[in-house]
Design a protein around this motif. Structure first.
Motif, PDB file in Angstrom:
ATOM      1  N   ASP A  59       8.871  -3.954   3.366  1.00 54.10           N
ATOM      2  CA  ASP A  59       9.576  -5.123   2.838  1.00 54.10           C
ATOM      3  C   ASP A  59       8.569  -6.242   2.620  1.00 54.10           C
ATOM      4  O   ASP A  59       7.376  -6.109   2.919  1.00 54.10           O
ATOM      5  N   TRP A  60       9.041  -7.347   2.095  1.00 52.28           N
ATOM      6  CA  TRP A  60       8.109  -8.411   1.702  1.00 52.28           C
ATOM      7  C   TRP A  60       7.350  -8.979   2.897  1.00 52.28           C
ATOM      8  O   TRP A  60       6.159  -9.338   2.763  1.00 52.28           O
ATOM      9  N   ARG A  61       7.972  -9.036   4.058  1.00 49.25           N
ATOM     10  CA  ARG A  61       7.278  -9.550   5.236  1.00 49.25           C
ATOM     11  C   ARG A  61       6.150  -8.616   5.649  1.00 49.25           C
ATOM     12  O   ARG A  61       5.038  -9.065   5.973  1.00 49.25           O
ATOM     13  N   GLU A  62       6.428  -7.339   5.668  1.00 50.64           N
ATOM     14  CA  GLU A  62       5.386  -6.370   6.025  1.00 50.64           C
ATOM     15  C   GLU A  62       4.233  -6.423   5.027  1.00 50.64           C
ATOM     16  O   GLU A  62       3.058  -6.300   5.409  1.00 50.64           O
ATOM     17  N   GLU A  63       4.570  -6.627   3.759  1.00 50.83           N
ATOM     18  CA  GLU A  63       3.534  -6.654   2.728  1.00 50.83           C
ATOM     19  C   GLU A  63       2.624  -7.869   2.874  1.00 50.83           C
ATOM     20  O   GLU A  63       1.402  -7.755   2.779  1.00 50.83           O
ATOM     21  N   ILE A  64       3.201  -9.039   3.117  1.00 50.40           N
ATOM     22  CA  ILE A  64       2.363 -10.231   3.230  1.00 50.40           C
ATOM     23  C   ILE A  64       1.595 -10.225   4.554  1.00 50.40           C
ATOM     24  O   ILE A  64       0.451 -10.703   4.628  1.00 50.40           O
ATOM     25  N   GLU A  65       2.177  -9.655   5.607  1.00 52.36           N
ATOM     26  CA  GLU A  65       1.441  -9.525   6.862  1.00 52.36           C
ATOM     27  C   GLU A  65       0.259  -8.573   6.703  1.00 52.36           C
ATOM     28  O   GLU A  65      -0.827  -8.818   7.260  1.00 52.36           O
ATOM     29  N   ALA A  66       0.432  -7.505   5.947  1.00 52.96           N
ATOM     30  CA  ALA A  66      -0.671  -6.579   5.687  1.00 52.96           C
ATOM     31  C   ALA A  66      -1.751  -7.260   4.866  1.00 52.96           C
ATOM     32  O   ALA A  66      -2.956  -7.033   5.074  1.00 52.96           O
ATOM     33  N   TRP A  67      -1.342  -8.103   3.936  1.00 52.38           N
ATOM     34  CA  TRP A  67      -2.301  -8.852   3.116  1.00 52.38           C
ATOM     35  C   TRP A  67      -3.143  -9.784   3.987  1.00 52.38           C
ATOM     36  O   TRP A  67      -4.372  -9.837   3.857  1.00 52.38           O
ATOM     37  N   VAL A  68      -2.478 -10.509   4.882  1.00 54.12           N
ATOM     38  CA  VAL A  68      -3.192 -11.433   5.764  1.00 54.12           C
ATOM     39  C   VAL A  68      -4.141 -10.665   6.689  1.00 54.12           C
ATOM     40  O   VAL A  68      -5.297 -11.079   6.895  1.00 54.12           O
ATOM     41  N   ARG A  69      -3.699  -9.546   7.226  1.00 51.79           N
ATOM     42  CA  ARG A  69      -4.561  -8.787   8.132  1.00 51.79           C
ATOM     43  C   ARG A  69      -5.771  -8.220   7.387  1.00 51.79           C
ATOM     44  O   ARG A  69      -6.894  -8.217   7.920  1.00 51.79           O
ATOM     45  N   ALA A  70      -5.570  -7.785   6.141  1.00 49.38           N
ATOM     46  CA  ALA A  70      -6.697  -7.292   5.354  1.00 49.38           C
ATOM     47  C   ALA A  70      -7.684  -8.419   5.061  1.00 49.38           C
ATOM     48  O   ALA A  70      -8.909  -8.220   5.084  1.00 49.38           O
ATOM     49  N   LEU A  71      -7.156  -9.604   4.789  1.00 51.77           N
ATOM     50  CA  LEU A  71      -8.034 -10.754   4.550  1.00 51.77           C
ATOM     51  C   LEU A  71      -8.819 -11.098   5.808  1.00 51.77           C
ATOM     52  O   LEU A  71     -10.024 -11.362   5.764  1.00 51.77           O
ATOM     53  N   TRP A  72      -8.135 -11.082   6.949  1.00 51.87           N
ATOM     54  CA  TRP A  72      -8.803 -11.338   8.238  1.00 51.87           C
ATOM     55  C   TRP A  72      -9.908 -10.312   8.477  1.00 51.87           C
ATOM     56  O   TRP A  72     -11.022 -10.664   8.877  1.00 51.87           O
TER      57      TRP A  72
END
Length: 255
Positions: free
Chosen positions: A104-117
């Motif tokens: 879902d959108w929350r999982e997707e944006i959390e994955a984006w942030v973790r990849a950026l980190w």
């Protein structure tokens, strides 16, 4: 976020225009001198390797040339100098963003942030690169596109999705820079103890008593992972707020 265009009477500075030409591959290959034995990508990758292993302060045209086994002057046929090379490196270092994961959108944006980190952890010198505006290179725009795509199912409008993306990007960058700069916490632990004795900091004193700061003074890793839980907590509370905002708007009376 207003974006000025050339037809609006705004002219991009020549150095930035040159950077864009190189990032987007619109500049012709060098035509003078011997046949090029290098590529711009090779130079940029070599610069990233040097910065990863030795830090941005160790980066120089001479050092990158030595990494590649070429003369320093040969690099100037591709880039104007260190500043331009760093601009190209900053766009390329993170690589492509994560693709859709099916969540879902929350999982997707959390994955984006973790990849950026994780990208900042692998290339901590990025914390020292001055940010002069929105992303303008292919990779920078790809990361922006990926974040906006992740938020498509959130119920936010387009402008709100940009605002959330800017916020989480800035928060991730700022906490990553804190993680890079964070020094061992023994001084903080000592200050807490001394400060608690004065009676001026009752909240801090209570946290010492109940063990909240019991891990203070522990050895730090090269990229302080103690900061990551703060990022994750803040991100989840932000996304909770986004959901509440969207739900409140849906339930608001119309007309």
């Amino acid at each position: 976020m207003a974006v000025k265009r050339a037809e609006d009477g705004w002219e991009m500075p020549k150095d930035r225009a040159s950077n864009l030409e190189l990032m987007w591959g619109s500049r012709e290959r060098p035509s003078r001198g011997p046949r090029p034995g290098l590529t711009l990508d090779e130079i940029v990758r070599a610069g990233v390797r040097v910065a990863d292993s030795e830090g941005l302060e160790a980066l120089s045209m001479q050092r990158v040339a030595g990494e590649l086994g070429y003369t320093t002057m040969s690099l100037y046929r591709y880039v104007s100098g260190k500043d331009q090379l760093v601009a190209l490196m900053a766009d390329a270092a993170l690589g492509p963003p994560p693709g859709p994961g099916g969540g879902d959108w929350r999982e997707e944006i959390e994955a984006w942030v973790r990849a950026l980190w994780d990208g900042y952890r692998a290339h901590s010198w990025l914390m020292s690169v001055k940010i002069e505006g929105p992303p303008s290179g292919p990779q920078g725009l790809a990361w922006l596109e990926a974040a906006l795509r992740a938020l498509e199912g959130s119920g936010l409008d387009k402008g709100e999705r940009i605002s959330v993306t800017m916020f989480v990007n800035a928060a991730t960058f700022s906490l990553a820079r804190l993680a890079v700069d964070l020094k061992p916490l023994e001084d903080f632990a000592t200050a807490l103890t001394l400060g608690a004795r004065t009676g001026q900091y009752p909240i801090l004193a209570s946290m010492i008593d109940d063990g909240t700061f019991e891990s203070v003074g522990a050895p730090q890793t090269e990229f302080a992972q103690e900061v990551l839980p703060d990022l994750e907590f803040g991100l989840r509370r932000l996304l909770d707020g986004v959901e509440q905002h969207v739900n409140a708007r849906k339930s608001a009376p119309t007309g």
